[in-house]
Design a protein around this motif. Structure first.
Motif, short mmCIF file in Angstrom:
data_model
loop_
_atom_site.label_atom_id
_atom_site.label_comp_id
_atom_site.label_asym_id
_atom_site.label_seq_id
_atom_site.Cartn_x
_atom_site.Cartn_y
_atom_site.Cartn_z
N UNK A 299 0.81 -1.21 0.00
CA UNK A 299 0.00 0.00 0.00
C UNK A 299 0.84 1.26 0.00
N UNK A 300 2.13 1.14 0.24
CA UNK A 300 3.00 2.31 0.14
C UNK A 300 3.42 2.57 -1.30
N UNK A 301 3.22 1.58 -2.16
CA UNK A 301 3.61 1.71 -3.57
C UNK A 301 2.39 1.85 -4.47
N UNK A 302 1.28 1.19 -4.11
CA UNK A 302 0.10 1.17 -4.97
C UNK A 302 -1.13 1.61 -4.18
N UNK A 303 -2.16 2.01 -4.91
CA UNK A 303 -3.41 2.41 -4.27
C UNK A 303 -4.19 1.18 -3.83
N UNK A 304 -5.18 1.43 -2.98
CA UNK A 304 -6.00 0.32 -2.49
C UNK A 304 -6.75 -0.36 -3.63
N UNK A 305 -7.26 0.42 -4.58
CA UNK A 305 -8.00 -0.16 -5.70
C UNK A 305 -7.10 -1.05 -6.55
N UNK A 306 -5.85 -0.65 -6.73
CA UNK A 306 -4.92 -1.47 -7.52
C UNK A 306 -4.58 -2.77 -6.80
N UNK A 307 -4.41 -2.70 -5.50
CA UNK A 307 -4.06 -3.90 -4.74
C UNK A 307 -5.20 -4.90 -4.74
N UNK A 308 -6.44 -4.41 -4.59
CA UNK A 308 -7.59 -5.31 -4.48
C UNK A 308 -7.78 -6.13 -5.75
N UNK A 309 -7.36 -5.60 -6.90
CA UNK A 309 -7.52 -6.34 -8.14
C UNK A 309 -6.76 -7.66 -8.13
N UNK A 310 -5.71 -7.76 -7.34
CA UNK A 310 -4.84 -8.93 -7.38
C UNK A 310 -4.90 -9.75 -6.09
N UNK A 311 -5.90 -9.50 -5.27
CA UNK A 311 -6.06 -10.32 -4.08
C UNK A 311 -6.69 -11.65 -4.47
N UNK A 312 -6.27 -12.74 -3.86
CA UNK A 312 -6.84 -14.06 -4.19
C UNK A 312 -8.26 -14.19 -3.66
N UNK A 313 -8.97 -15.18 -4.16
CA UNK A 313 -10.36 -15.39 -3.75
C UNK A 313 -10.47 -15.76 -2.28
N UNK A 314 -9.43 -16.38 -1.73
CA UNK A 314 -9.49 -16.80 -0.33
C UNK A 314 -9.00 -15.72 0.62
N UNK A 315 -8.86 -14.48 0.12
CA UNK A 315 -8.39 -13.40 0.99
C UNK A 315 -9.42 -13.09 2.07
N UNK A 316 -10.70 -13.22 1.75
CA UNK A 316 -11.77 -13.04 2.73
C UNK A 316 -12.60 -14.31 2.77
N UNK A 317 -13.26 -14.52 3.87
CA UNK A 317 -14.09 -15.71 4.04
C UNK A 317 -15.49 -15.45 3.50
N UNK A 318 -16.25 -16.50 3.20
CA UNK A 318 -17.64 -16.31 2.77
C UNK A 318 -18.48 -15.57 3.81
N UNK A 319 -18.19 -15.78 5.08
CA UNK A 319 -18.93 -15.07 6.13
C UNK A 319 -18.67 -13.58 6.05
N UNK A 320 -17.43 -13.20 5.81
CA UNK A 320 -17.10 -11.78 5.69
C UNK A 320 -17.72 -11.17 4.45
N UNK A 321 -17.75 -11.91 3.34
CA UNK A 321 -18.40 -11.41 2.13
C UNK A 321 -19.89 -11.19 2.36
N UNK A 322 -20.53 -12.15 3.00
CA UNK A 322 -21.96 -12.01 3.27
C UNK A 322 -22.21 -10.85 4.22
N UNK A 323 -21.32 -10.66 5.19
CA UNK A 323 -21.47 -9.54 6.10
C UNK A 323 -21.36 -8.21 5.39
#
Length: 406
Positions: A299-323
Motif C-alpha cells: 500500500x505504500x507503492x500502490x493504491x488500495x484499488x490497484x491492490x484489491x484487483x490482485x487479491x486471491x479469492x481466499x483473501x476473505x471468508x464467505x462469512x465476511x463477504x456475506x457480512x
C-alpha cells in the motif's frame, strides 16, 4: 450637375419565427428567426431532441423500461427529476455491472435493491442510492428482505396516472419514462455520462451486408453473430474493414466478489455516514492481512484499488463477504466489524504464491573483495560513517515471486 441616382429600397418581408411563432419584419432574404436569442434557443432545442433520441434508443433506457414494467409504475424513478447527475450516476452504475459481468461473458453480478422493489408496503426506487452491484447468488438468496435502509415510496400513495398497464409496448414505456423524468434532465444526463444509442442492430445489419457466406471464415462469423455481444460485433466490423487483425479479442478481466462489493462500499460511503467506519475497518483489515503475509509495503507503492484487483479469492471468508453484502443493504455493522476485527491465522506461503509481488533488488555483498588493510584505508579519501542498510529477513519471499503487472 450629376443626375440623382434613385434609391432602391429592399423589399420587406414578414415571416414567422419558427421558435416563438411571432411574425417579424425584415429586409433580409435569409433571416429565419426574429432575433438571436430565438435562434440560440431553437439550436438548443434541436440538440436536446438529439440527445433524447440517443437515450431512447440505448440499451440503458430499455433496462429502465423493463424495471418500470416490472414495478408497474413510473414512480420508481422518483428522485431523478431535476437531477441529471443522479441519472448519469445510475447509467455509470449500469455500466459498472456490465463491466463486472465481462460484457455478457458471465452473469455473476446484478443490480440489487437495498429496499426491495416488491415490498409489501413500500416499493424500492430505481435510484443509485438504492442499488448495489452484488453477486447474483447473494441477491437471489436475499430476496425481499429489508433492513430499513434505502429509498422507497409508499405503495398506498401511488398515483394512478403513473401506473403502467400490463402489455404496454416498450417504446411507450420509454416515452413515459422520459416524460416523467423530464426531457431536459435526460438530455443533460446523456451529455454528462455519454449515453449512446443501441448499436447492436445497426452493426448486425452492416455485417450481414458485407460478409460473404461463400467464404468459410465469413460463414463462421455469420453463424455465431447472434450470440456475440455488441463490443465483439464492433470489433468484428473493424476486422472486416481491415482496421484490425483477424485474431481480435475483447479484453476483459474477472472481478472478484470482494472487489465489486468494496467498490460499492466506497461509492455508498459518500452519502451514507454509517458506512465510513465500515470502510475504515475494511481498509485496516486489508492492510493487516497484507502485513501478516509479508506484503507490508504494497500500500505504500500502490493504491488500495490497484491492490484489491490482485487479491486471491481466499483473501476473505464467505462469512465476511456475506457480512459486507448485508451492511451495504442496511444491516447493522457490528457483526461485520467483529468479523474483520481480527486477522485469521493463515499460512503466508499460500498468499505469497497467489499474489503477484513487487520486485526488490538486493545488493550482493562480498566481504572478501572489500577487505582492505587498516593502512590502505588511511591512504584513501575520507568516507563518512554511514551505518549499513540491513535487509529484512523475509526479502527472499519477494525475490521468489513474479512482479506486479503494472
Amino acid at each position: 450637375m450629376k443626375a440623382a441616382v434613385p434609391v432602391k429600397n429592399k423589399a420587406e418581408r414578414r415571416p414567422t419565427c419558427p421558435h416563438c411563432k411571432k411574425r417579424f419584419r425584415t429586409t433580409s432574404t435569409k433571416a429565419i428567426f426574429c432575433s438571436r436569442p430565438c435562434k440560440d434557443k431553437a439550436t438548443a432545442d434541436k440538440r436536446r431532441i438529439k440527445y433524447v433520441e440517443k437515450a431512447a434508443d440505448s440499451a440503458f433506457m430499455k433496462q429502465l423500461a423493463f424495471e418500470a414494467s416490472r414495478a408497474g409504475t413510473y414512480e420508481i424513478f422518483t428522485g431523478l427529476q431535476n437531477a441529471p447527475e443522479s441519472l448519469a450516476e445510475l447509467y455509470r452504475l449500469y455500466a459498472f455491472k456490465l463491466k463486472a459481468c465481462q460484457y455478457g461473458e458471465s452473469r455473476t453480478y446484478e443490480l440489487s435493491h437495498i429496499c426491495p422493489a416488491q415490498g409489501e408496503d413500500n416499493i424500492g426506487l430505481y435510484h443509485p442510492q438504492n442499488l448495489v452491484v452484488a453477486p447474483m447468488a447473494m441477491n437471489r438468496a436475499h430476496g425481499n428482505a429489508h433492513y430499513g435502509a434505502g429509498l422507497s415510496i409508499d405503495r398506498n400513495k401511488l398515483q394512478s396516472r403513473y401506473l403502467i398497464e400490463k402489455g404496454t409496448k416498450q417504446s411507450a414505456i420509454i416515452a413515459g419514462i422520459i416524460r416523467f423524468i423530464g426531457a431536459d434532465v435526460v438530455a443533460q444526463a446523456v451529455k454528462i455520462a455519454g449515453i449512446k444509442p443501441r448499436e447492436r442492430v445497426i452493426t448486425l445489419a452492416w455485417l450481414r451486408d458485407h460478409l460473404d457466406p461463400a467464404i468459410e471464415q465469413h460463414r463462421l462469423w455469420l453463424e455465431g453473430m447472434d450470440d456475440m455481444q455488441t463490443p465483439a460485433l464492433k470489433a468484428l466490423k473493424l476486422v472486416v474493414q481491415g482496421k484490425e487483425e483477424s485474431g481480435f479479442k475483447i479484453e476483459t478481466r474477472k472481478w472478484s466478489q470482494f472487489e465489486v462489493l468494496y467498490q460499492e462500499l466506497s461509492r455508498h460511503a459518500q452519502h451514507r455516514p454509517d458506512l465510513i467506519p465500515v470502510m475504515n475497518a475494511v481498509q485496516s483489515f486489508i492492510s493487516d492481512r497484507l502485513d501478516a503475509t509479508g506484503c507490508y509495503d504494497w500500500l505504500s507503492v500502490h493504491t488500495m484499488d490497484e491492490v484489491i484487483q490482485y487479491l486471491p479469492d481466499n483473501f476473505v471468508t464467505p462469512v465476511q463477504l456475506q457480512g459486507l453484502f448485508d451492511v451495504l443493504h442496511g444491516a447493522s455493522a457490528e457483526a461485520f466489524l467483529q468479523a474483520v476485527g481480527t486477522v485469521p491465522a493463515r499460512s503466508p506461503v499460500v498468499i505469497l504464491a497467489t499474489l503477484p509481488m513487487p520486485t526488490r533488488s538486493s545488493p550482493s555483498l562480498s566481504f572478501l573483495a572489500d577487505a582492505r588493510s587498516f593502512a590502505d584505508e588511511l591512504d584513501t579519501d575520507y568516507v563518512p560513517d554511514i551505518p549499513p542498510t540491513l535487509l529484512p529477513g523475509h526479502t527472499l519471499a519477494y525475490e521468489q515471486c513474479d512482479p506486479l503487472p503494472w
